[in-house]
Design a protein around this motif. Structure first.
Motif, PDB file in Angstrom:
ATOM      1  N   GLU A   1      43.202  37.430  52.183  1.00  0.00           N
ATOM      2  CA  GLU A   1      42.151  38.329  52.650  1.00  0.00           C
ATOM      3  C   GLU A   1      42.628  39.774  52.774  1.00  0.00           C
ATOM      4  OE1 GLU A   1      39.069  37.682  52.993  1.00  0.00           O
ATOM      5  OE2 GLU A   1      39.209  35.541  52.607  1.00  0.00           O
ATOM      6  N   ALA A   2      43.940  39.962  52.761  1.00  0.00           N
ATOM      7  CA  ALA A   2      44.478  41.318  52.920  1.00  0.00           C
ATOM      8  C   ALA A   2      44.320  42.151  51.650  1.00  0.00           C
ATOM      9  CB  ALA A   2      45.942  41.259  53.319  1.00  0.00           C
ATOM     10  N   ARG A   3      44.049  41.494  50.519  1.00  0.00           N
ATOM     11  CA  ARG A   3      43.926  42.241  49.266  1.00  0.00           C
ATOM     12  C   ARG A   3      42.664  43.088  49.255  1.00  0.00           C
ATOM     13  NH1 ARG A   3      44.184  37.901  44.567  1.00  0.00           N
ATOM     14  NH2 ARG A   3      42.634  36.983  45.954  1.00  0.00           N
ATOM     15  N   PRO A   4      42.770  44.350  48.843  1.00  0.00           N
ATOM     16  CA  PRO A   4      41.567  45.176  48.703  1.00  0.00           C
ATOM     17  C   PRO A   4      40.740  44.683  47.526  1.00  0.00           C
ATOM     18  CG  PRO A   4      43.476  46.347  47.852  1.00  0.00           C
ATOM     19  CD  PRO A   4      43.985  45.084  48.491  1.00  0.00           C
ATOM     20  N   LYS A   5      39.466  44.478  47.752  1.00  0.00           N
ATOM     21  CA  LYS A   5      38.614  43.915  46.706  1.00  0.00           C
ATOM     22  C   LYS A   5      37.509  44.881  46.326  1.00  0.00           C
ATOM     23  CE  LYS A   5      39.480  39.180  48.288  1.00  0.00           C
ATOM     24  NZ  LYS A   5      38.897  37.923  48.795  1.00  0.00           N
ATOM     25  N   GLY A   6      37.162  44.880  45.054  1.00  0.00           N
ATOM     26  CA  GLY A   6      36.033  45.653  44.583  1.00  0.00           C
ATOM     27  C   GLY A   6      36.236  47.152  44.592  1.00  0.00           C
ATOM     28  N   GLN A   7      37.461  47.616  44.582  1.00  0.00           N
ATOM     29  CA  GLN A   7      37.711  49.053  44.593  1.00  0.00           C
ATOM     30  C   GLN A   7      37.797  49.585  43.169  1.00  0.00           C
ATOM     31  OE1 GLN A   7      41.101  49.988  47.006  1.00  0.00           O
ATOM     32  NE2 GLN A   7      40.122  49.329  48.914  1.00  0.00           N
ATOM     33  N   ILE A   8      36.950  50.557  42.856  1.00  0.00           N
ATOM     34  CA  ILE A   8      36.927  51.110  41.504  1.00  0.00           C
ATOM     35  C   ILE A   8      38.264  51.767  41.165  1.00  0.00           C
ATOM     36  CG2 ILE A   8      35.851  52.855  40.025  1.00  0.00           C
ATOM     37  CD1 ILE A   8      33.225  52.274  41.351  1.00  0.00           C
ATOM     38  N   LYS A   9      38.919  52.358  42.156  1.00  0.00           N
ATOM     39  CA  LYS A   9      40.192  53.027  41.894  1.00  0.00           C
ATOM     40  C   LYS A   9      41.269  52.058  41.416  1.00  0.00           C
ATOM     41  CE  LYS A   9      41.858  52.879  46.698  1.00  0.00           C
ATOM     42  NZ  LYS A   9      42.296  53.721  47.855  1.00  0.00           N
ATOM     43  N   ALA A  10      41.067  50.760  41.686  1.00  0.00           N
ATOM     44  CA  ALA A  10      42.036  49.764  41.221  1.00  0.00           C
ATOM     45  C   ALA A  10      42.040  49.654  39.700  1.00  0.00           C
ATOM     46  CB  ALA A  10      41.730  48.406  41.842  1.00  0.00           C
TER      47      ALA A  10
END
Length: 303
Positions: free
Chosen positions: A98-107
């Motif tokens: 759950e700690a992973r950033p999800k849905g971030q366009i910058k990724a």
């Protein structure tokens, strides 16, 4: 009013654009990676069958009951979607870490190589949409007028092109899974670049239908492959975002090809339009070759 039509069309576009990435992510999480090309091609063919159903409904409902009644049939896919959503089992990959950033366009632009990959796939998506509008909307109509044929808008023309598109999608998906994206895209992009000129060869209605199916085979056969390669090249936490951003940039920019083609026809000739569309496919071919992860050895080993 025309303004209200624009608004409704805009809202429909939001829905159509938003569902793509989610649908491809569900496929990617539900089937083995080695089958994504074929599975996405099946979904693409199902979409073509939906187009046939819609046109048949329009031919039956519109003359008798009008467009209000026709639009009511649009509720059936909504009901089906709610049913599927209710019975859909969420992938376990969305419940872990759950700690992973999800849905971030910058990724999608995290590293230099990833930025190049994302931008290159956007260019390819733009060409895919632009070429589709050019090959399947403008040029056939112009050829029909030149030959004094009455095929435009007919169910026969639609059926011929859809059969070609469906066969192309199935073939492309098989090649993608067996040999890799570079071989698949290379063959279809180069054939699409040449297909622009093939549309000028028919001298009668039968020939035009055959050529239309052939051009549809290559130009739209590639469409199903984009969701497969994006789903494979990007991790689960940004897979839906990657699919939606890349393909909807393609729709947004590539959709203006109709305006550009109209301007070219007003100021130049049909040969100029053909050169324009053909050049787009060649640009996509060159850009595709620069994406290192589309090499077979990297693509099949990519996590």
């Amino acid at each position: 009013s025309l303004t209200l039509i624009y608004l409704c069309r805009f809202l429909a576009g939001i829905g159509a654009g938003g569902e793509y990435g989610i649908g491809m992510t569900v496929l990617a999480e539900s089937f083995p990676k080695k089958q994504l090309g074929r599975v996405s091609s099946y979904v693409g063919v199902a979409g073509q069958l939906g187009a046939i159903a819609a046109s048949l409904l329009a031919a039956w409902v519109l003359p008798q009951y009008g467009w209000h009644a026709l639009f009511l049939f649009g509720l059936f896919p909504v009901i089906i979607t709610f049913f599927i959503r209710h019975h859909l089992v969420e992938s376990r990959s969305f419940d872990t870490d759950e700690a992973r950033p999800k849905g971030q366009i910058k990724a999608l632009f995290k590293t230099r190589q990833l930025t190049h990959q994302t931008l290159a796939l956007m260019v390819m998506a733009v060409v895919q949409i632009a070429g589709y509008f050019g090959l399947m909307n403008w040029l056939p109509t112009m050829m029909q007028q030149q030959l004094h044929l009455s095929v435009a808008g007919s169910s026969t023309w639609m059926l011929a092109t859809i059969v070609g598109m469906s066969a192309g999608m199935l073939t492309f998906g098989w090649i993608l899974d067996r040999i890799g994206p570079r071989v698949a895209f290379s063959g279809f992009l180069l054939a699409s670049a040449a297909g622009v000129y093939v549309l000028t060869l028919p001298k009668n209605m039968t020939g035009l239908l055959i050529v239309g199916a052939l051009v549809g085979y290559f130009s739209n056969g590639m469409f199903a492959g984009y969701g497969a390669i994006v789903s494979r090249l990007y991790p689960a936490e940004v897979r839906a975002t990657a699919n939606n951003v890349i393909m909807n940039v393609g729709r947004c920019v590539g959709g203006f090809s109709s305006v550009i083609i109209g301007w070219l026809l007003d100021h130049y000739s049909i040969l100029t339009v053909m050169l324009f569309i053909s050049t787009l496919y060649l640009i996509s071919f060159v850009v595709m070759l620069t994406v290192q992860n589309l090499k077979a050895e990297r693509y099949f080993n990519h996590l």
